[in-house]
Motif scaffolding. Structure first.
Motif, short mmCIF file in Angstrom:
data_model
loop_
_atom_site.label_atom_id
_atom_site.label_comp_id
_atom_site.label_asym_id
_atom_site.label_seq_id
_atom_site.Cartn_x
_atom_site.Cartn_y
_atom_site.Cartn_z
N PRO A 207 -36.71 30.47 11.40
CA PRO A 207 -35.67 29.74 10.76
C PRO A 207 -35.44 28.36 11.51
O PRO A 207 -34.68 27.46 10.82
CB PRO A 207 -34.55 30.79 11.51
N MET A 208 -35.79 28.26 12.98
CA MET A 208 -35.66 26.94 13.35
C MET A 208 -36.85 25.91 12.69
O MET A 208 -36.50 24.70 12.51
CB MET A 208 -35.84 27.04 15.03
N GLN A 209 -37.98 26.28 12.48
CA GLN A 209 -38.63 25.55 11.57
C GLN A 209 -38.19 25.02 10.39
O GLN A 209 -38.31 23.91 10.10
CB GLN A 209 -39.91 26.38 11.18
N ALA A 210 -37.46 25.90 9.73
CA ALA A 210 -36.80 25.69 8.48
C ALA A 210 -35.55 24.56 8.80
O ALA A 210 -35.41 23.50 7.90
CB ALA A 210 -36.09 26.82 7.69
N PHE A 211 -34.80 24.66 9.84
CA PHE A 211 -33.86 23.73 10.31
C PHE A 211 -34.36 22.25 10.18
O PHE A 211 -34.08 21.18 9.82
CB PHE A 211 -33.18 24.19 11.48
N LEU A 212 -35.59 22.43 11.27
CA LEU A 212 -36.06 21.10 11.43
C LEU A 212 -36.73 20.46 10.17
O LEU A 212 -36.76 19.11 10.10
CB LEU A 212 -37.23 20.96 12.45
N HIS A 213 -37.52 21.26 9.58
CA HIS A 213 -37.73 20.66 8.04
C HIS A 213 -36.65 19.90 7.07
O HIS A 213 -36.86 18.91 6.72
CB HIS A 213 -38.38 21.72 7.27
N ASN A 214 -35.51 20.73 7.13
CA ASN A 214 -34.34 20.40 6.40
C ASN A 214 -33.64 19.05 6.66
O ASN A 214 -33.31 18.44 5.98
CB ASN A 214 -33.35 21.44 6.13
N HIS A 215 -33.84 18.72 7.88
CA HIS A 215 -33.09 17.86 8.64
C HIS A 215 -34.26 16.52 9.22
O HIS A 215 -33.80 16.05 10.07
CB HIS A 215 -32.44 18.15 9.88
N THR A 216 -35.37 16.63 8.67
CA THR A 216 -36.35 15.68 9.32
C THR A 216 -35.94 14.50 9.42
O THR A 216 -35.89 13.50 10.31
CB THR A 216 -37.76 15.65 8.44
N SER A 217 -35.58 13.83 8.15
CA SER A 217 -35.08 12.38 8.07
C SER A 217 -33.74 12.09 9.17
O SER A 217 -33.82 10.92 9.61
CB SER A 217 -34.74 11.91 6.71
N LEU A 218 -33.07 12.98 9.29
CA LEU A 218 -31.84 12.80 9.93
C LEU A 218 -32.02 12.64 11.53
O LEU A 218 -31.46 12.08 12.36
CB LEU A 218 -30.66 13.83 9.78
N LEU A 219 -33.28 13.46 12.08
CA LEU A 219 -33.73 13.53 13.34
C LEU A 219 -34.76 12.33 13.46
O LEU A 219 -35.19 12.25 14.97
CB LEU A 219 -34.17 14.85 13.52
N SER A 220 -34.87 11.41 12.67
CA SER A 220 -35.87 10.34 12.84
C SER A 220 -35.38 9.38 13.99
O SER A 220 -34.31 8.88 13.88
CB SER A 220 -36.01 9.47 11.63
N GLY A 221 -36.14 9.21 14.94
CA GLY A 221 -35.86 8.49 16.09
C GLY A 221 -34.73 8.86 17.23
O GLY A 221 -34.55 8.32 18.06
N LYS A 222 -34.45 10.23 17.02
CA LYS A 222 -33.55 11.07 17.91
C LYS A 222 -34.26 11.21 19.09
O LYS A 222 -35.57 11.89 18.90
CB LYS A 222 -32.78 12.00 17.24
N LYS A 223 -33.63 11.56 20.17
CA LYS A 223 -34.39 12.35 21.40
C LYS A 223 -34.15 13.72 21.27
O LYS A 223 -32.95 14.29 21.27
CB LYS A 223 -33.63 11.57 22.90
N ILE A 224 -35.19 14.66 21.21
CA ILE A 224 -35.15 15.78 21.04
C ILE A 224 -35.99 16.62 22.11
O ILE A 224 -36.77 16.41 22.76
CB ILE A 224 -35.97 16.57 19.86
#
Length: 281
Positions: A207-224
């Motif tokens: 489920p967390m893989q799905a979340f990151l997959h669905n939000h890849t572009s929005l997380l670009s450049g973010k500190k994770i």
């Protein structure tokens, strides 16, 4: 002549008995010199405490030592003399045939002058990851979002893992991710996004893989900052998953917390936050 031979035989017998006594004495003395137990001494530098389960162990026995950092300090590692042995807070090793002296070393944490804006996103099945996420939010004062699958998993552990394995195969072989209910429109309000999850077969829970997959572009450049709960496996396989899913993100140091420590994660989290430069409330 017979008397001489008798005296010679008696003398020879006496010498043999004397040598036997000497050998027995030497043998007993060497047994006394064999050490069956060896000592473990742990000390803590400024900034924390260190404990060992016992002080004496036999050769080959498993030894566990644990360090705890005070607020404002971060645990740096276990040292013997000047040699770094481990950076794990809870360090386990097999006792060698010698005494051991370990020192837990801590370092003062310089906190940022301004508190950041933090988001904690987590998925949990057994509530271990939720316990850590709750504690993390209480420390940093951030917002929290739970990832929920569209189809809830069974409460039976083995059945859930079988489903998880099928979903991992679908991701790896066909690029098909499980459906989830959680969707965010933006991460622009946050300086650091914390991602928490359990491990399934040494991989990030699907489920967390799905979340990151669905939000890849929005997380670009973010500190994770990744954190996971696991009974035994290490976190490296899940870091690989995250980097594959969000190749343009800036990943900070990740953290693995043992499932048995999920309800007592405060000190571990504080030390980790200090290392990645996140202010503590």
């Amino acid at each position: 002549m017979k008397l001489k031979k008798l005296k010679s035989s008696i003398c020879g017998l006496f010498i043999i008995m004397l040598l036997a006594l000497v050998n027995a004495s030497c043998s007993n003395g060497s047994n006394e010199d064999i050490v069956s137990d060896y000592m473990v001494t742990v000390t803590a530098g400024e900034g924390g405490t260190a404990i060992s389960e016992r002080i004496s162990y036999v050769v080959g026995e498993e030894v566990n030592v644990t360090a705890t950092a005070y607020n404002g300090y971060s645990f740096m590692g276990w040292y013997e003399d000047s040699n770094l042995l481990s950076t794990e807070i809870s360090y386990t090793f097999n006792m060698p045939a010698r005494n051991i002296q370990l020192q837990a070393v801590f370092e003062s944490v310089s906190q940022p002058s301004e508190k950041g804006r933090y988001l904690v996103v987590y998925y949990t099945w057994s509530n271990n990851t939720k316990s850590v996420a709750d504690e993390l939010c209480s420390i940093i004062g951030g917002n929290m979002v739970e990832v929920t699958p569209s189809t809830p998993y069974t409460t039976d552990y083995n059945t859930m893992l079988n489903v998880g394995q099928q979903e991992l195969n679908a991701i790896d072989n066909s690029g098909i991710y499980p459906a989830i209910n959680t969707k965010l429109d933006s991460f622009s309000d946050y300086d650091v996004v914390f991602i928490g999850y359990p491990l399934w077969y040494s991989r990030m829970a699907t489920p967390m893989q799905a979340f990151l997959h669905n939000h890849t572009s929005l997380l670009s450049g973010k500190k994770i900052a990744l954190f996971c709960t696991s009974a035994s496996s290490g976190i490296s396989g899940t870091v690989t998953d995250a980097r594959r899913l969000c190749p343009e993100a800036d990943f900070l140091e990740s953290l693995r917390i043992g499932s048995s420590s999920a309800d007592n994660s405060h000190d571990t989290l504080v030390g980790w936050l200090g290392r990645i430069g996140v202010a503590v409330e």
